[in-house]
Motif scaffolding. Structure first.
Motif, PDB file in Angstrom:
ATOM      1  N   ASN A   1       4.891  13.912  86.057  1.00  0.00           N
ATOM      2  CA  ASN A   1       5.715  15.024  85.579  1.00  0.00           C
ATOM      3  C   ASN A   1       5.047  15.869  84.492  1.00  0.00           C
ATOM      4  O   ASN A   1       5.713  16.346  83.567  1.00  0.00           O
ATOM      5  CB  ASN A   1       7.094  14.532  85.106  1.00  0.00           C
ATOM      6  N   GLU A   2       3.748  16.062  84.620  1.00  0.00           N
ATOM      7  CA  GLU A   2       3.072  17.022  83.737  1.00  0.00           C
ATOM      8  C   GLU A   2       3.753  18.382  83.900  1.00  0.00           C
ATOM      9  O   GLU A   2       4.144  18.759  85.006  1.00  0.00           O
ATOM     10  CB  GLU A   2       1.585  17.150  84.122  1.00  0.00           C
ATOM     11  N   HIS A   3       3.924  19.084  82.790  1.00  0.00           N
ATOM     12  CA  HIS A   3       4.540  20.405  82.883  1.00  0.00           C
ATOM     13  C   HIS A   3       4.052  21.303  81.758  1.00  0.00           C
ATOM     14  O   HIS A   3       3.333  20.856  80.853  1.00  0.00           O
ATOM     15  CB  HIS A   3       6.066  20.281  82.856  1.00  0.00           C
ATOM     16  N   PHE A   4       4.444  22.554  81.825  1.00  0.00           N
ATOM     17  CA  PHE A   4       4.022  23.547  80.838  1.00  0.00           C
ATOM     18  C   PHE A   4       5.228  24.417  80.525  1.00  0.00           C
ATOM     19  O   PHE A   4       5.921  24.895  81.429  1.00  0.00           O
ATOM     20  CB  PHE A   4       2.879  24.391  81.434  1.00  0.00           C
ATOM     21  N   HIS A   5       5.503  24.595  79.222  1.00  0.00           N
ATOM     22  CA  HIS A   5       6.633  25.435  78.817  1.00  0.00           C
ATOM     23  C   HIS A   5       6.270  26.905  79.009  1.00  0.00           C
ATOM     24  O   HIS A   5       5.313  27.385  78.387  1.00  0.00           O
ATOM     25  CB  HIS A   5       6.986  25.183  77.350  1.00  0.00           C
ATOM     26  N   LEU A   6       7.041  27.615  79.815  1.00  0.00           N
ATOM     27  CA  LEU A   6       6.689  29.002  80.122  1.00  0.00           C
ATOM     28  C   LEU A   6       6.854  29.920  78.915  1.00  0.00           C
ATOM     29  O   LEU A   6       6.242  30.984  78.852  1.00  0.00           O
ATOM     30  CB  LEU A   6       7.488  29.505  81.324  1.00  0.00           C
ATOM     31  N   GLU A   7       7.632  29.495  77.934  1.00  0.00           N
ATOM     32  CA  GLU A   7       7.725  30.243  76.674  1.00  0.00           C
ATOM     33  C   GLU A   7       6.318  30.424  76.076  1.00  0.00           C
ATOM     34  O   GLU A   7       5.968  31.514  75.592  1.00  0.00           O
ATOM     35  CB  GLU A   7       8.619  29.451  75.707  1.00  0.00           C
TER      36      GLU A   7
ATOM     37  N   PHE B   1       3.532  30.140  77.815  1.00  0.00           N
ATOM     38  CA  PHE B   1       2.737  30.903  78.773  1.00  0.00           C
ATOM     39  C   PHE B   1       2.801  32.375  78.341  1.00  0.00           C
ATOM     40  O   PHE B   1       1.770  33.036  78.173  1.00  0.00           O
ATOM     41  CB  PHE B   1       3.339  30.691  80.172  1.00  0.00           C
ATOM     42  N   ASP B   2       4.001  32.851  78.070  1.00  0.00           N
ATOM     43  CA  ASP B   2       4.160  34.256  77.675  1.00  0.00           C
ATOM     44  C   ASP B   2       3.611  34.522  76.272  1.00  0.00           C
ATOM     45  O   ASP B   2       2.812  35.423  76.059  1.00  0.00           O
ATOM     46  CB  ASP B   2       5.637  34.650  77.749  1.00  0.00           C
TER      47      ASP B   2
ATOM     48  N   LEU C   1       7.134  24.677  83.926  1.00  0.00           N
ATOM     49  CA  LEU C   1       6.434  24.630  85.209  1.00  0.00           C
ATOM     50  C   LEU C   1       5.875  23.221  85.396  1.00  0.00           C
ATOM     51  O   LEU C   1       5.031  22.782  84.603  1.00  0.00           O
ATOM     52  CB  LEU C   1       5.303  25.663  85.188  1.00  0.00           C
ATOM     53  N   TYR C   2       6.371  22.504  86.429  1.00  0.00           N
ATOM     54  CA  TYR C   2       5.941  21.126  86.678  1.00  0.00           C
ATOM     55  C   TYR C   2       4.849  21.080  87.735  1.00  0.00           C
ATOM     56  O   TYR C   2       5.062  21.511  88.863  1.00  0.00           O
ATOM     57  CB  TYR C   2       7.119  20.266  87.154  1.00  0.00           C
ATOM     58  N   ALA C   3       3.700  20.528  87.382  1.00  0.00           N
ATOM     59  CA  ALA C   3       2.610  20.303  88.351  1.00  0.00           C
ATOM     60  C   ALA C   3       1.466  19.623  87.621  1.00  0.00           C
ATOM     61  O   ALA C   3       1.306  19.782  86.403  1.00  0.00           O
ATOM     62  CB  ALA C   3       2.118  21.623  88.940  1.00  0.00           C
ATOM     63  N   ARG C   4       0.668  18.862  88.356  1.00  0.00           N
ATOM     64  CA  ARG C   4      -0.562  18.336  87.763  1.00  0.00           C
ATOM     65  C   ARG C   4      -1.459  19.514  87.429  1.00  0.00           C
ATOM     66  O   ARG C   4      -1.674  20.396  88.266  1.00  0.00           O
ATOM     67  CB  ARG C   4      -1.256  17.379  88.747  1.00  0.00           C
ATOM     68  N   GLY C   5      -1.915  19.562  86.176  1.00  0.00           N
ATOM     69  CA  GLY C   5      -2.779  20.646  85.725  1.00  0.00           C
ATOM     70  C   GLY C   5      -2.012  21.796  85.084  1.00  0.00           C
ATOM     71  O   GLY C   5      -2.626  22.737  84.573  1.00  0.00           O
ATOM     72  N   ALA C   6      -0.678  21.728  85.067  1.00  0.00           N
ATOM     73  CA  ALA C   6       0.115  22.857  84.551  1.00  0.00           C
ATOM     74  C   ALA C   6      -0.264  23.181  83.107  1.00  0.00           C
ATOM     75  O   ALA C   6      -0.416  24.338  82.735  1.00  0.00           O
ATOM     76  CB  ALA C   6       1.610  22.549  84.659  1.00  0.00           C
ATOM     77  N   THR C   7      -0.425  22.129  82.288  1.00  0.00           N
ATOM     78  CA  THR C   7      -0.818  22.363  80.896  1.00  0.00           C
ATOM     79  C   THR C   7      -2.282  21.990  80.644  1.00  0.00           C
ATOM     80  O   THR C   7      -2.918  22.538  79.749  1.00  0.00           O
ATOM     81  CB  THR C   7       0.133  21.605  79.933  1.00  0.00           C
ATOM     82  N   ASP C   8      -2.815  21.067  81.453  1.00  0.00           N
ATOM     83  CA  ASP C   8      -4.163  20.499  81.243  1.00  0.00           C
ATOM     84  C   ASP C   8      -4.977  20.593  82.508  1.00  0.00           C
ATOM     85  O   ASP C   8      -4.964  19.722  83.332  1.00  0.00           O
ATOM     86  CB  ASP C   8      -4.004  19.044  80.794  1.00  0.00           C
TER      87      ASP C   8
ATOM     88  N   GLN D   1      -3.644  26.876  81.251  1.00  0.00           N
ATOM     89  CA  GLN D   1      -4.206  27.590  80.097  1.00  0.00           C
ATOM     90  C   GLN D   1      -5.439  28.404  80.478  1.00  0.00           C
ATOM     91  O   GLN D   1      -5.673  29.498  79.944  1.00  0.00           O
ATOM     92  CB  GLN D   1      -4.509  26.586  78.968  1.00  0.00           C
ATOM     93  N   VAL D   2      -6.217  27.901  81.432  1.00  0.00           N
ATOM     94  CA  VAL D   2      -7.348  28.687  81.945  1.00  0.00           C
ATOM     95  C   VAL D   2      -6.813  29.965  82.591  1.00  0.00           C
ATOM     96  O   VAL D   2      -7.336  31.065  82.377  1.00  0.00           O
ATOM     97  CB  VAL D   2      -8.148  27.851  82.982  1.00  0.00           C
ATOM     98  N   PHE D   3      -5.739  29.791  83.364  1.00  0.00           N
ATOM     99  CA  PHE D   3      -5.151  30.925  84.083  1.00  0.00           C
ATOM    100  C   PHE D   3      -4.653  32.003  83.114  1.00  0.00           C
ATOM    101  O   PHE D   3      -4.786  33.202  83.372  1.00  0.00           O
ATOM    102  CB  PHE D   3      -4.008  30.414  84.963  1.00  0.00           C
ATOM    103  N   MET D   4      -4.092  31.565  81.962  1.00  0.00           N
ATOM    104  CA  MET D   4      -3.629  32.533  80.959  1.00  0.00           C
ATOM    105  C   MET D   4      -4.788  33.416  80.509  1.00  0.00           C
ATOM    106  O   MET D   4      -4.659  34.653  80.419  1.00  0.00           O
ATOM    107  CB  MET D   4      -3.038  31.795  79.758  1.00  0.00           C
ATOM    108  N   HIS D   5      -5.929  32.790  80.241  1.00  0.00           N
ATOM    109  CA  HIS D   5      -7.107  33.581  79.851  1.00  0.00           C
ATOM    110  C   HIS D   5      -7.490  34.570  80.955  1.00  0.00           C
ATOM    111  O   HIS D   5      -7.798  35.730  80.695  1.00  0.00           O
ATOM    112  CB  HIS D   5      -8.288  32.648  79.557  1.00  0.00           C
TER     113      HIS D   5
END
Lengths: 457, 457
Positions: free
Chosen positions: A431-437, A439-440, A113-120, A124-128
């Protein structure tokens, strides 16, 4: 019980991802004052979502700076209380032309998932938030009580949260603090960060003549502020990348042979990193390994410099001003306030004649290190291992979450830094991003953790 | 005869000032490619005005770069032929927020005309145009034949004019060249510039990792391109402001005691300048006076530097790139091509590990010095003195008009540098202006000069 929670997350995955995209679309850049309203909007978004999830209470609380979101759901006085800390603010996005997709229009490519804030740190807040929603919607009595504290100033060094936390000590009291704002050491390897570097910085403004001058008419006779700045900046580090500021290393204990061995055992491929970064070689403070340089040794980095003509072609100008921003990463037991003083003295001592130099301090955070044998940390490691099927690594992080040391000091409970990012996810960069693997898997880990904590108390 | 010319100028003063404002309104910035059409527009403007003034011929001629305006009026084969050189291009205007009025909307305040190009060099080119118009409209047989060569690339180092001049040697042949693109040494003091500094420059681009990095994750382990650039730049000058590039000073003869005395006799108030510029002190190469440092000694100045985060607040980034532009002012007999080579070697020798460094050369102009006892120069001095009632000063200028040395070499006739600006008119800077006192007196001086030249041939 956790199976139901995990099933709920699977059932709502698409809906949740859409919500996350909505959250990421808010450009809540705390460093830029023109985004103040967006920062507030992001706080409201978190609060509304917590209330929808079944929280007893959630509110946007004012501070001396950007607001804090506080929420709680307390249903079981026998269960431990977890305080979940995170931040909804993000870094600026420039240089925006280097992004392959819009930073505030989250896009999935290759299961990332590519977006500013995706990982930082919105991701991660959203996962909680979603794990708590799942717990509250599937079990009658949650295994832990939840308190959440989501701030909007982490990216500018959490200037007001310590005071806020001191004033709301009772409200924030908990048995442990969990922070997901860090990364696995490598793909598939559960990682608990048991130390963080601190932060201290200054801005240096050099002023020469009252206005820009013609470098032909005045060149050679009036000090050029860029030359003066370059002289000051070059005095900060020697050719071995040692910091030359008097007293900079004074409070740092020498690394023990045991610590160095432990650090050397962290899986790490220097040549692969060199290739990934496309640099001719990795360099740094002489006498230390890459892992040491980026985790247990302090640094001094110029984050930005500016002066004179920036356009195409040339302009033979002798500029009036030049400016720079510097930050240091600190390790125990460097004190940020003291480091800022040392930096300021150093500038004073090394400034050339013929210019005026102003030093503005900013952004202070203490370094942090905690014993990793505490039961709540060991339990977190086990929760990770259930999902990832790999032994958990314990590392000291190179980055800074200044509020961690402050929360530790104020609330006096263990802080568990369990993050789900990856090191190459371009945080603070285009290109900040977060690996959805993750996320799950991360949400699954958290679901296990809450139920495993029941037995720890 | 010159009385009629001067009367014509007085009668048409307001009309002429309005025309000048029109000329100044064209943003003919040669350094910025988005202004290419404006540069061409300014050339057309000059050509049209020459034709209206009574020139036999005037045209916009293509070159490999921006066009040249050439015009001539040849009515008297016995009279000397003057080639008037000037430029219609101007410097960029940034930082535009520091201008008190719009740079391309010329405004008169306190009898000074404020606009980009007011003194450098549109204003002075325009004076020549109007004196020629006055001559052609008042006398049947002009005292001299006029050729004009007005270029559009002076502010970017006249890259194509030497080739153009070589190809049009016959067309440009003359008995002398007159250039008004310099300043009086002080208000009311006629000044002939008999030497100019040359120019040589480079851009240095430093590349670190393939993208911006988080200074916490990578800080300390990857070379920061700003640090690398700072180290390179600081190696260029020592603490006495001597240039440390090997061979930089090799071809410069020591100043004779006589020259130093002559320079010391130029009227100059260092303390007044220091106060005007609002600097704590004037500094420069040890062992030389301010006048020497800014006229007969070479310099190395950083004109611009850029890298990393530029916004408000902080961003803890380890940037991917940093860049700088440097120019040197050269004195006889430094060779610009050779200096660029020495600079490039110096960068190569001083670049730190862990980054890639690219050097791009630009903007070369030879230094120039001419004997000032030539009759056409001495006559120019007398023309000045008729109007200003002050003895003419002979100085060596600190700036560069690279084409002067080239025209001297190609056309092999004396170049008379008689300018009408003043040193504090902010050329190349915000609030560039031109004192209208010298607009009037300068045109009167030129009118006298043309009639006095009749007797020189």
């Amino acid at each position: 019980m956790q199976e139901q929670v995990i099933q709920y997350l699977k059932n709502h995955r698409e809906e949740h991802l859409n919500q996350l995209k909505e959250f990421l679309a808010i450009p809540s850049i705390s460093a830029l004052s023109e985004h103040h309203d967006d920062v507030v909007k992001a706080a409201e978004w978190v609060k509304d979502d917590l209330l929808k999830s079944g929280f007893d209470k959630a509110e946007v609380m004012p501070t001396d700076g950007k607001p804090v979101v506080y929420g709680e759901v307390i249903k079981n006085s026998d269960a431990p209380t977890v305080l979940i800390y995170g931040h909804y603010d993000v870094q600026p996005v420039d240089p925006v032309e280097l992004w392959d997709s819009e930073p505030f229009d989250a896009t999935i490519r290759d299961n990332k998932l590519y977006a500013r804030g995706a990982t930082d740190d919105k991701g991660q807040v959203f996962m909680h938030m979603k794990v708590m929603e799942a717990v509250l919607n599937t079990v009658d009595t949650p295994p832990v009580n939840f308190k959440v504290l989501i701030e909007g100033e982490e990216e500018i060094g959490s200037p007001t949260l310590p005071k806020f936390s001191e004033e709301h000590q009772e409200m924030l009291s908990a048995d442990l603090i969990v922070v997901s704002d860090s990364a696995l050491i490598e793909k598939g390897k559960p990682t608990i960060t048991y130390g963080l570097r601190g932060l201290a910085g200054i801005q240096i403004d050099v002023k020469g003549a009252k206005g820009d001058l013609h470098s032909g008419e005045y060149g050679g006779g009036v000090m050029n502020p860029i030359h003066a700045l370059v002289k000051i900046l070059d005095s900060f580090r020697d050719e071995n990348n040692k910091v030359l500021v008097d007293g900079f290393y004074d409070n740092i204990p020498e690394l023990s042979g045991e610590e160095r061995e432990a650090l050397a055992s962290v899986p790490f491929d220097e040549e692969k990193l060199r290739q990934d970064l496309e640099v001719p070689e990795l360099t740094g403070e002489a006498g230390y390994s890459y892992v040491e340089r980026t985790s247990v040794r302090p640094t001094l980095e110029i984050n930005g410099i500016y002066g004179g003509f920036q356009g195409e072609g040339i302009k033979t100008v002798l500029p009036s001003e030049a400016t720079t921003k510097i930050t240091c990463r600190l390790v125990p037991d460097q004190d940020p306030e003291e480091i800022v003083e040392l930096l300021t003295k150093h500038v004073e001592k090394n400034k050339p004649k013929g210019v005026e130099v102003k030093v503005t301090p900013f952004d202070k955070g203490k370094p942090y290190v905690t014993p990793f044998d505490h039961p709540v940390i060991q339990t977190a490691a086990k929760a990770y291992e259930k999902v990832y099927n790999e032994e958990t690594a314990y590392i000291r992080g190179g980055g800074s979450i200044p509020i961690v040391a402050e929360l530790d000091r104020i609330l006096q409970v263990p802080v568990v830094l369990m993050g789900f990012g990856l090191p190459d996810e371009n945080l603070h960069a285009p290109n900040e991003h977060f690996h959805l693997e993750n996320f799950d898997k991360g949400m699954e880990t958290l679901a296990h953790y809450w139920f495993m904590l029941e037995d720890v108390k």
